[in-house]
Design a protein around this motif. Sequence first.
Motif, mmCIF file in Angstrom:
data_model
loop_
_atom_site.group_PDB
_atom_site.id
_atom_site.type_symbol
_atom_site.label_atom_id
_atom_site.label_comp_id
_atom_site.label_asym_id
_atom_site.label_seq_id
_atom_site.Cartn_x
_atom_site.Cartn_y
_atom_site.Cartn_z
ATOM 1 N N ASP A 100 10.737 -1.941 -1.376
ATOM 2 C CA ASP A 100 9.884 -2.956 -1.973
ATOM 3 C C ASP A 100 10.188 -3.041 -3.462
ATOM 4 O OD1 ASP A 100 8.008 -4.950 -2.031
ATOM 5 O OD2 ASP A 100 6.269 -3.638 -1.901
ATOM 6 N N SER A 101 9.757 -4.127 -4.064
ATOM 7 C CA SER A 101 9.901 -4.252 -5.512
ATOM 8 C C SER A 101 8.642 -4.883 -6.080
ATOM 9 C CB SER A 101 11.123 -5.096 -5.878
ATOM 10 O OG SER A 101 10.870 -6.445 -5.599
ATOM 11 N N ASP A 102 8.434 -4.631 -7.343
ATOM 12 C CA ASP A 102 7.326 -5.220 -8.085
ATOM 13 C C ASP A 102 7.968 -6.087 -9.160
ATOM 14 O OD1 ASP A 102 4.833 -5.801 -8.946
ATOM 15 O OD2 ASP A 102 4.322 -3.790 -9.629
ATOM 16 N N TRP A 103 7.898 -7.383 -8.986
ATOM 17 C CA TRP A 103 8.655 -8.326 -9.797
ATOM 18 C C TRP A 103 8.150 -8.386 -11.230
ATOM 19 C CZ3 TRP A 103 7.798 -14.029 -10.615
ATOM 20 C CH2 TRP A 103 8.903 -14.623 -11.225
ATOM 21 N N ALA A 104 9.047 -8.235 -12.200
ATOM 22 C CA ALA A 104 8.799 -8.378 -13.639
ATOM 23 C C ALA A 104 7.603 -7.559 -14.103
ATOM 24 C CB ALA A 104 8.625 -9.849 -14.012
ATOM 25 N N VAL A 173 16.401 2.071 10.773
ATOM 26 C CA VAL A 173 15.639 0.833 10.653
ATOM 27 C C VAL A 173 15.228 0.672 9.195
ATOM 28 C CG1 VAL A 173 13.585 -0.420 11.424
ATOM 29 C CG2 VAL A 173 14.740 1.127 12.987
ATOM 30 N N LEU A 174 15.351 -0.551 8.684
ATOM 31 C CA LEU A 174 14.971 -0.864 7.305
ATOM 32 C C LEU A 174 13.884 -1.930 7.332
ATOM 33 C CD1 LEU A 174 15.363 -0.661 4.244
ATOM 34 C CD2 LEU A 174 17.271 -2.250 4.463
ATOM 35 N N TYR A 175 12.766 -1.639 6.689
ATOM 36 C CA TYR A 175 11.635 -2.558 6.664
ATOM 37 C C TYR A 175 11.513 -3.215 5.290
ATOM 38 C CZ TYR A 175 10.164 -0.251 10.952
ATOM 39 O OH TYR A 175 10.113 0.244 12.224
ATOM 40 N N CYS A 176 11.130 -4.497 5.302
ATOM 41 C CA CYS A 176 10.936 -5.263 4.068
ATOM 42 C C CYS A 176 9.817 -6.261 4.306
ATOM 43 C CB CYS A 176 12.229 -5.985 3.707
ATOM 44 S SG CYS A 176 12.085 -7.086 2.298
#
Length: 188
Positions: A100-104, A173-176
């Motif tokens: 996951d990412s947290d944008w800016a 397995v990769l979850y997004c």
Amino acid sequence: MINIKPCQTPLMSGIKPLFDTNNPPSNVESYRRLIGKLLYLTNSRPDINYSVYLLSQFVQTPTTYHHQVAQHILRYIKAVPGRGLFFPKENDLQIKGFGDSDWATCPETRCSITGYCVFLGNSLISRKSKKQNIVSRSSSKAEYMALATTSCEIQWISYILRDLCTQLHPPPVLYCDNQLARHIAQNT
């Protein structure tokens, strides 16, 4: 800190005051020792990882507010001392990754933060939270970069397990949670 009052969250509300340099300076050595101990504790307490990561950016010139936030983490640990990682004896050998990412997120650089965790069966074996090197123009690009980082970690763990002669029957397995990033990943 033995008689401190416990609290229910690892981070005080809002991160913008962390970047305010107008607060008076704190004792640098005391702050560095506390952050070092908290960094060591994140090996078994991933719930404080993000908070400690934020505070570790200010070990050069900490303020009294940074010291208060670090003490707030100690209050949280006191409230939930039994929380941590559990590694069961019996486990299946499927690798599952969550990226996951947290944008800016960073108010100074506007860089996003990538976070991932990788499980072998039910046991957490790898995790990371780090600022991305470039500024993403969209949340989907930041999510795609997080997926790429997570897939590299899964591949590395697969190679290690193969070198240890361990058979992985179900594929990793990769979850997004971002539809567009998943679509981009499927088309590359």
